[in-house]
Scaffold this active site. Structure first.
Site, PDB file in Angstrom:
ATOM      1  N   ARG A 171       3.266  -0.148  -7.784  1.00 41.35           N
ATOM      2  CA  ARG A 171       1.548   0.109  -7.513  1.00 41.35           C
ATOM      3  C   ARG A 171       1.670  -1.092  -6.377  1.00 41.35           C
ATOM      4  O   ARG A 171       2.177  -2.205  -5.953  1.00 41.35           O
ATOM      5  CB  ARG A 171       0.979  -0.578  -8.745  1.00 41.35           C
ATOM      6  CG  ARG A 171       0.763  -0.227  -9.532  1.00 41.35           C
ATOM      7  CD  ARG A 171      -0.582   1.809  -9.195  1.00 41.35           C
ATOM      8  NE  ARG A 171       0.240   2.841 -10.084  1.00 41.35           N
ATOM      9  CZ  ARG A 171       0.995   3.947 -10.239  1.00 41.35           C
ATOM     10  NH1 ARG A 171       1.959   3.854  -9.623  1.00 41.35           N
ATOM     11  NH2 ARG A 171       1.176   4.895 -11.368  1.00 41.35           N
ATOM     12  N   GLU A 184      -4.966   3.645  -1.686  1.00 41.20           N
ATOM     13  CA  GLU A 184      -4.962   4.982  -0.716  1.00 41.20           C
ATOM     14  C   GLU A 184      -5.236   6.163  -0.719  1.00 41.20           C
ATOM     15  O   GLU A 184      -6.118   6.261  -1.879  1.00 41.20           O
ATOM     16  CB  GLU A 184      -3.041   5.399  -1.515  1.00 41.20           C
ATOM     17  CG  GLU A 184      -1.994   5.043  -2.311  1.00 41.20           C
ATOM     18  CD  GLU A 184      -0.701   5.134  -3.485  1.00 41.20           C
ATOM     19  OE1 GLU A 184      -1.642   6.045  -3.564  1.00 41.20           O
ATOM     20  OE2 GLU A 184      -0.154   4.191  -3.686  1.00 41.20           O
ATOM     21  N   HIS A 189       3.154   7.698  -1.910  1.00 41.41           N
ATOM     22  CA  HIS A 189       3.194   8.184  -3.409  1.00 41.41           C
ATOM     23  C   HIS A 189       3.919   9.787  -3.546  1.00 41.41           C
ATOM     24  O   HIS A 189       3.158  10.292  -4.414  1.00 41.41           O
ATOM     25  CB  HIS A 189       2.242   8.491  -3.942  1.00 41.41           C
ATOM     26  CG  HIS A 189       2.128   7.396  -5.288  1.00 41.41           C
ATOM     27  ND1 HIS A 189       1.614   6.751  -5.425  1.00 41.41           N
ATOM     28  CD2 HIS A 189       2.856   7.691  -6.201  1.00 41.41           C
ATOM     29  CE1 HIS A 189       1.576   6.198  -6.322  1.00 41.41           C
ATOM     30  NE2 HIS A 189       1.973   6.760  -6.898  1.00 41.41           N
TER      31      HIS A 189
END
Ligand code: DGY
Length: 317
Positions: free
Chosen positions: A236, A265, A283
């Site tokens: 993360r 993000e 991601h």
């Protein structure tokens, strides 16, 4: 039939399964719901099948209709949901462990390879067809024989360790608890991060985002690494203090970074984009067809299990 809000599109077969399992309220336009929309759309629902793009914070949880009993997150991570607030409101939160271990570990290894072997610069030159081979052209770091530090030796960390070991890397790790010998598989345990970082030529961040791990990679802890270490993050974004890492990359204290996850993000810190020595992905950890199907099916099964039995093995709060 229970009524469930599904906040993002699922692959088609999974949407069909959801519609067979409950009265599913789909999001066929795959719109990114605001917190207000999420609250409004949950009216009359018994549960929510959420994704990591839904920020379900304390304020949102308290405004959800009283009928909501479960938030089934389509992810192994659940940093997007305030677990304590959900618990206080009597809402159970579930995740999708195991099924994404392999896909995420593959991306973890790609980050290590991409950052160490200067893949971004290489791809750029190959696309421009403007490189001139020489003995020192785009020389990178060899993985064979180098030390890989794994921060967080859960399922994904262990899988990365196994692959990295087969590439000839020497595995070190830190975890809240030391693993048994079988799970360790020859990896060397460090009981604090200073000790781990100082032995890591390459770091793979695989731990969950918690109050304790947020900004764990910061100005001070970056100093623990050997000069020229490589930092990779498949977990993360909020585990890394971006400014500190960018500064360390600029100074070449850190040779390169491989990142798949970011704070805020999809808006990366623009400082990263100015650096050549980064290998970045959007991601992609769990982004394979098999894995996304397995994750959606598990998120659906978690809801079914909860309403059938009053509990769920993948409950996280
Ligand atoms: C997860 O499940 O936490 C992944 O990051 C989603 O891609």
């Amino acid at each position: 039939m229970k009524k469930i809000l599904i906040t993002r599109r699922l692959l088609r077969s999974c949407e069909e399964k959801a519609s067979e399992s409950f009265d599913a309220k789909h999001n066929f336009n795959d719109e990114l719901y605001s917190q207000d929309q999420l609250i409004k759309l949950s009216e009359g629902c018994d549960g929510i099948l959420s994704s990591i793009t839904d920020k379900i914070d304390e304020k949102t949880i308290y405004q959800l209709p009283k009928t909501i009993k479960i938030i089934s997150n389509f992810a192994v991570g659940f940093g997007n949901i305030d677990l304590q607030a959900a618990k206080k409101r009597g809402i159970i939160v579930t995740n999708t462990p195991d099924v994404l271990t392999d896909a995420t570990a593959e991306i973890g290894v790609l980050l290590i390879l991409g950052a160490c072997r200067r893949a971004s610069e290489g791809i750029d030159s190959a696309r421009k067809s403007n490189w001139r081979w020489s003995t020192d052209y785009l020389i990178g770091k060899q993985l064979t024989g180098s030390r890989l530090g794994i921060l967080g030796m859960g399922r994904i960390g262990q899988k990365i360790a196994r692959i990295a070991k087969s590439l000839g890397m020497i595995i070190h790790y830190h975890n809240r608890t030391k693993l048994n010998a079988e799970k360790e598989n020859g990896a060397i345990y460090h009981n604090d991060i200073k000790s781990l970082f100082s032995e890591s030529d390459v770091l793979s961040i695989c731990c969950p985002s918690t109050k304790e791990t947020q900004n764990l990679i910061n100005k001070e802890t970056l100093e623990y690494f050997p000069i020229g270490a490589v930092i990779t993050n498949v977990a993360r974004g909020d585990i890394v203090d971006d400014e500190a890492l960018i500064e360390a990359l600029k100074k070449k204290k850190i040779y390169a970074a491989g990142l798949d996850v970011y704070k805020n993000e999809p808006n990366l810190n623009p400082g990263y984009l100015k650096q050549k020595n980064i290998f970045i992905l959007p991601h992609l950890g769990s982004a394979t067809k098999e894995t996304r199907i397995a994750m959606a099916n598990l998120a659906i099964e978690n809801i079914v299990e909860y309403f059938d039995t009053g509990s769920c093995k993948n409950k996280v709060n």
